[in-house]
Design a protein around this motif. Structure first.
Motif, mmCIF file in Angstrom:
data_model
loop_
_atom_site.group_PDB
_atom_site.id
_atom_site.type_symbol
_atom_site.label_atom_id
_atom_site.label_comp_id
_atom_site.label_asym_id
_atom_site.label_seq_id
_atom_site.Cartn_x
_atom_site.Cartn_y
_atom_site.Cartn_z
ATOM 1 N N THR A 191 -12.828 0.036 -7.545
ATOM 2 C CA THR A 191 -12.215 1.202 -6.745
ATOM 3 C C THR A 191 -12.501 0.915 -5.473
ATOM 4 N N TYR A 227 -12.855 -3.501 -13.576
ATOM 5 C CA TYR A 227 -12.049 -3.091 -12.322
ATOM 6 C C TYR A 227 -12.849 -2.453 -11.244
ATOM 7 N N ARG A 283 -8.229 0.188 -8.466
ATOM 8 C CA ARG A 283 -7.930 1.568 -8.326
ATOM 9 C C ARG A 283 -8.446 2.372 -7.251
ATOM 10 N N LYS A 284 -7.285 2.976 -6.797
ATOM 11 C CA LYS A 284 -7.486 4.075 -5.657
ATOM 12 C C LYS A 284 -8.101 5.394 -6.123
ATOM 13 N N ALA A 285 -9.291 5.915 -5.412
ATOM 14 C CA ALA A 285 -9.702 7.083 -5.678
ATOM 15 C C ALA A 285 -9.983 8.000 -4.447
ATOM 16 N N SER A 341 -8.767 5.894 -1.369
ATOM 17 C CA SER A 341 -7.389 6.017 -1.255
ATOM 18 C C SER A 341 -6.775 6.491 0.040
ATOM 19 N N ASP A 381 -7.284 -5.287 -11.436
ATOM 20 C CA ASP A 381 -7.109 -3.855 -11.653
ATOM 21 C C ASP A 381 -8.029 -3.316 -10.234
ATOM 22 N N TYR A 388 -8.828 -3.492 -0.364
ATOM 23 C CA TYR A 388 -7.898 -3.681 -1.164
ATOM 24 C C TYR A 388 -7.480 -5.214 -1.261
#
Length: 273
Positions: A7, A5, A34-36, A10, A32, A22
């Motif tokens: 990241t 995945y 993922r936002k952080a 966000s 996959d 993104y």
């Protein structure tokens, strides 16, 4: 290897969501994403002001192996993030982490970067012969070789002080001879020619430091073993009198409740005096 995945940042009230990263990951077929938040996916600045920006990170088997920083902002002293006219990209890959996942190992010390060194380590005292101790020694011995090759010399200030602390911690475990340094040199000099070019310096400086420290070390460890409790004052006394660094005191007196901050505070008092 397959990417597990990735990241992306966000976004928050100060800087927006990194939509561009993104969409790029989506176009590459990564499912996959993922936002952080800022704590994980925003780098910088170094200090109170300067270049900084969102990051995107690549994970394999739960391990972050690559981090890409998009320096598109400049943080001002008043906390405002101003867009840079010429943004930059900073990328860093964790070589040891990549070796770990590509070789399907549980940690970096099982990879071919460390395994020959770990296998060569023998600690005289059985009570100090643990995986943790071997990892400390392997990490420190390798660092010692490279620091000396880069021109750093043992001293009581700056980079020289860091080198001296590393050497003393290794010596405390009884691994201060040249055996392990030779393993490092043989294993790495084919890729890092500086090690080969400075081999004599590395060996001679290590031996010299070991000889200087060995007598005081023996006395210091004997005194440490006599103490039931070790507070900051006693710890600094061990350092001042016998050269035992904070890390060594903590390694060999697990009951010692002092923190690094407390030890440093005593050091500051000494400097003021």
């Amino acid at each position: 290897l397959r990417v597990e995945y990735v990241t992306v940042f966000s976004g928050d009230v100060k800087t927006p969501f990194d939509e561009e990263s993104y969409k790029i990951w989506q176009s590459l077929g990564i499912k996959d994403i993922r936002k952080a938040g800022r704590e994980d996916n925003f780098w910088g600045p170094t200090g109170a002001e300067g270049p900084c920006g969102p990051t995107t990170e690549i994970y394999i088997n739960g391990v972050e192996i690559w981090n890409i920083v998009f320096n598109e902002y400049c943080k001002k002293p008043d906390g405002v993030f101003e867009k840079l006219k010429t943004p930059g990209v900073d990328t860093g890959m964790g070589l040891e982490r990549l070796a770990m996942v590509s070789q399907n190992k549980k940690n970096i010390f099982e990879t071919d970067l460390f395994a020959p060194l770990i296998e060569a380590i023998t600690i005289p005292r059985a009570d100090r012969n643990s995986d943790r101790a071997k990892r400390i020694i392997a990490d420190h011995v390798r660092a010692i070789a490279f620091l000396i090759a880069d021109g750093v010399r043992p001293s009581n200030k700056d980079a020289g002080y860091i080198l001296r602390r590393l050497m003393r911690r290794v010596n405390v475990y009884g691994a201060g001879d040249t055996k392990l340094l030779n393993v490092v040199l043989e294993h790495y000099q084919g890729f890092y020619h500086e090690l080969k070019n400075h081999r004599d310096d590395i060996i001679n400086i290590a031996v010299d430091e070991y000889m200087k420290f060995s007598a005081a070390l023996k006395k210091g460890l004997n005194e440490l073993e006599k103490l039931k409790e070790v507070d900051a004052k006693k710890a600094f006394w061990l350092y001042e009198s016998f050269g035992l660094p904070y890390e060594v005191i903590k390694d060999f007196n697990e009951a010692a409740s002092l923190t690094r901050e407390q030890f440093d505070e005593e050091f500051k008092k000494h400097q003021e005096i």
